[in-house]
Design an enzyme around this catalytic site. Sequence first.
Site, PDB file in Angstrom:
ATOM      1  CG  MET A  62      -5.088 -64.111  17.710  1.00 40.22           C
ATOM      2  SD  MET A  62      -3.446 -65.252  18.071  1.00 40.22           S
ATOM      3  CE  MET A  62      -2.229 -63.910  18.357  1.00 40.22           C
ATOM      4  CG  LEU A  63     -11.832 -65.859  20.682  1.00 35.22           C
ATOM      5  CD1 LEU A  63     -11.320 -67.253  19.957  1.00 35.22           C
ATOM      6  CD2 LEU A  63     -12.044 -65.907  22.119  1.00 35.22           C
ATOM      7  CE1 TYR A  64     -13.063 -61.334  21.629  1.00 39.91           C
ATOM      8  CE2 TYR A  64     -12.523 -58.919  21.417  1.00 39.91           C
ATOM      9  CZ  TYR A  64     -12.775 -60.182  22.187  1.00 39.91           C
ATOM     10  OH  TYR A  64     -13.094 -59.825  23.612  1.00 39.91           O
ATOM     11  N   GLY A  65     -10.584 -62.525  15.718  1.00 40.71           N
ATOM     12  CA  GLY A  65     -10.263 -62.637  14.216  1.00 40.71           C
ATOM     13  C   GLY A  65     -10.187 -61.367  13.391  1.00 40.71           C
TER      14      GLY A  65
END
Length: 367
Positions: A62-65
């Site tokens: 999710m952090l990678y967007g």
Amino acid sequence: MATKVPSVTLNTGASMPILGLGTWAGWDVDNQEAVLPSEREAIVDAIKHAVDVGYRHFDCAMLYGNEAEIGKGLRSKIEEGVVKREELFIVAKEGDEFFPQDATGKMIYGTEDYVDTWRAMEECVQLGLTKAIGVSNFNKRQLERIMAASTTVPAVNQSTKLVVHLSTKLVVHQSTKLVVHQSTKLVVHQSTKLVVHQSTKLVVHQSTKLVVHQSTKLVVHQSTKLVVHQSTKLVVESHPYLTQSKLLDFCTSKGIVITAYSPLCSPGSRDWTLDLPHLTANPKVLAIAEKHGKSACQVLIKFQVQRGVVCIPKSTRKERIKSNFEIFDFELSQEEMEALLALDCNGRLLTLPLNVDHPEYPFSDEY
């Protein structure tokens, strides 16, 4: 027809492709509005190209967007009939933006014991809500502590390039829907098979799919990443400057698979701090590459695969995605493997400098 990637068998019996595609795109997760539509479409195209090349293992977060773009690319290939969903091994991770920080931006450490977190995840396995669980950036002592206090051995010790905080990461196989509500501990109510948090928020179980409130913040324990998918794994930084040989030997003896992040030693990083030539420019690596008619990157990936280490090099460039995959038509000799192993100098890139004061900082131990 695309080359079929060899798999490693996890201690759960599940098969995990030994070569996967890392999907970090370098976007500023806090400024998603700045990402151009053309950049997002490039991710979709890269994923579709990777499937065509033969990739079946995708390491996401999710952090990678960019999970929406990755999903769009994969769905396209499924609908085309190029690949079936059950052939894909997809890893997703919660992001570090969900962990509280003080006014200076420093992470606020929790007081939960990661062993308690592990036991809660074991409950999920026992209820059939997950097929395996694992950890990230754990050292030998931390792994031993989990194994001594629980009934489940991590199948994999995993991490990814951007797991930069000593915080629990929840990794979910994409065939299981999991959207988590803010909480401090995952608790499984066995009699009703409903998963709830300590904050008494309800988690709804719909047949085999787990759905939780979408305001998404899971606050568990520092320094663990839990894996919920077909298998579990330990992921750590690994490349010839940081071979992790002792940790690999230990994990192998316990049936734990290691996944290597930064296997190319982050050639595009602007934060290179080692007083060494970059691995892709190292004379020994280049000499081996020239002998086999391969690139330095291909040699570095083959080095990990030949050791039985799962490898997840990242790229969005179509030519690099294809090139990184073309490592199954040559073998490194024992002499070449020993030459690469001899480059080990404990050259760690991801040192988590903001968290060295954490009581469970994993890199103070030898391994």
